[in-house]
Design an enzyme around this catalytic site. Structure first.
Site, PDB file in Angstrom:
ATOM      1  N   ALA A  65      43.800  37.891  34.977  1.00  0.00           N
ATOM      2  CA  ALA A  65      43.035  37.306  34.464  1.00  0.00           C
ATOM      3  C   ALA A  65      42.697  35.992  33.834  1.00  0.00           C
ATOM      4  O   ALA A  65      43.812  35.517  33.268  1.00  0.00           O
ATOM      5  CB  ALA A  65      42.250  38.600  33.899  1.00  0.00           C
ATOM      6  N   GLY A 110      45.183  41.460  36.561  1.00  0.00           N
ATOM      7  CA  GLY A 110      43.921  41.900  37.538  1.00  0.00           C
ATOM      8  C   GLY A 110      44.052  41.807  39.045  1.00  0.00           C
ATOM      9  O   GLY A 110      43.190  42.403  39.866  1.00  0.00           O
ATOM     10  N   GLU A 113      45.437  45.086  40.850  1.00  0.00           N
ATOM     11  CA  GLU A 113      44.673  45.856  39.736  1.00  0.00           C
ATOM     12  C   GLU A 113      43.003  45.527  41.690  1.00  0.00           C
ATOM     13  O   GLU A 113      43.089  46.463  41.732  1.00  0.00           O
ATOM     14  CB  GLU A 113      43.784  46.263  38.937  1.00  0.00           C
ATOM     15  CG  GLU A 113      44.969  45.996  37.896  1.00  0.00           C
ATOM     16  CD  GLU A 113      43.550  45.807  36.393  1.00  0.00           C
ATOM     17  OE1 GLU A 113      43.813  47.345  35.659  1.00  0.00           O
ATOM     18  OE2 GLU A 113      43.787  45.022  35.968  1.00  0.00           O
ATOM     19  N   GLU A 133      50.113  43.573  32.092  1.00  0.00           N
ATOM     20  CA  GLU A 133      49.159  43.167  30.328  1.00  0.00           C
ATOM     21  C   GLU A 133      49.590  43.379  28.826  1.00  0.00           C
ATOM     22  O   GLU A 133      49.615  43.129  27.830  1.00  0.00           O
ATOM     23  CB  GLU A 133      48.694  43.420  30.717  1.00  0.00           C
ATOM     24  CG  GLU A 133      47.131  43.790  31.706  1.00  0.00           C
ATOM     25  CD  GLU A 133      47.912  43.982  32.835  1.00  0.00           C
ATOM     26  OE1 GLU A 133      46.634  44.170  33.875  1.00  0.00           O
ATOM     27  OE2 GLU A 133      49.070  44.909  33.538  1.00  0.00           O
TER      28      GLU A 133
END
Length: 258
Positions: A65, A110, A113, A133
């Site tokens: 991200a 992300g 993901e 993360e």
């Protein structure tokens, strides 16, 4: 139409490129909004039979991200951001048309993901996967804790998320995170090869396969009961009539998705 994506339609396959190579294709709010629109196009455009999500450039699928957007968020704003991401990725997962992630380079945070929200994944030999993360004092927020656990098992998923380590393409293959590992130059060709084979099958049956396999991971749905319903529903379709006739007549089926 898109500022952070590049798209093209070829052979009824919709190729979606996350197109921020200077930022390692990092996800920001604009990318997520445009990705949501692109997925809506997959759902609604009858000329699209399947899709591939990949990253522009050679270094990254999506390297995470855009962390700069996180610095001023409150608790509620953080939860709202995660909710928006989960909604977009669930829309990918629930697509009645197959969506493959073609993972080139880094698929972190992300990005990992996003890849996991696709129906399955093909990796280039230079692909790297991880949920780092915890290095930022965060946890995955776009469904990563759930999908990674489902895909590779609780033990390995917990280790990967707690250490923040990356795994390479061969490890991802051995752990069941990806279906194939190919040379970078063959990545999109492999995705196309698989999808063109899927295109010859009954579209309604493909959509039902997606729906039922997703139910296997949904604690609120009786997957066996859903399978019974969807199996029965196939008998009301012209595709089943065509498929059975083609089988008996020893000819290729010509499915219409009806």
């Amino acid at each position: 139409m898109y500022q952070t994506l590049r798209t093209e339609l070829a052979d009824k396959i919709f190729f979606i490129y996350i197109n921020r190579p200077d930022k390692m294709n990092a996800l920001n709010q604009q990318v997520m909004a445009e990705l949501a629109l692109a997925i809506e196009e997959v759902y609604s455009n009858r000329n699209i039979k399947s899709a591939v999500i990949t990253g522009a450039g050679e270094k990254a699928f999506v390297a995470g991200a855009d962390i700069s957007e996180f610095l001023t968020l409150s608790t509620q704003q953080g939860a709202d951001l995660a909710k928006k991401g989960q909604v977009v990725f669930k829309h990918i997962e629930d697509s009645p048309k197959p969506i493959i992630a073609a993972v080139n380079g880094f698929a972190l945070g992300g990005g990992c993901e996003l890849a996991m929200a696709c129906h399955f994944r093909i990796a280039a030999t230079n692909a790297r996967f991880g949920q780092p993360e915890v290095n930022l004092g965060l946890i995955p927020g776009y469904g990563g804790t759930q999908r990674l656990t489902s895909l590779i098992g609780k033990g390995k998923a917990t280790e990967l998320m707690m250490t923040g380590d990356m795994i390479n393409a061969e490890e991802a293959l051995a752990w069941g995170l990806v279906n194939y590992v190919v040379a970078p130059g063959e990545l999109l060709n492999k995705a196309k090869e698989i999808l063109l084979k899927i295109h010859t099958k009954a579209p309604l049956a493909i959509a039902k396969v997606i729906k039922c396999t997703n139910a296997a991971l949904n604690k609120d749905v009786d997957g066996f009961e859903l399978e019974l319903e969807e199996f029965g529903a196939c008998f009301a379709t012209k595709d089943l009539e065509e498929g059975a006739a083609a089988f008996l007549q020893k000819r290729p089926a010509r499915f219409t998705g009806e």
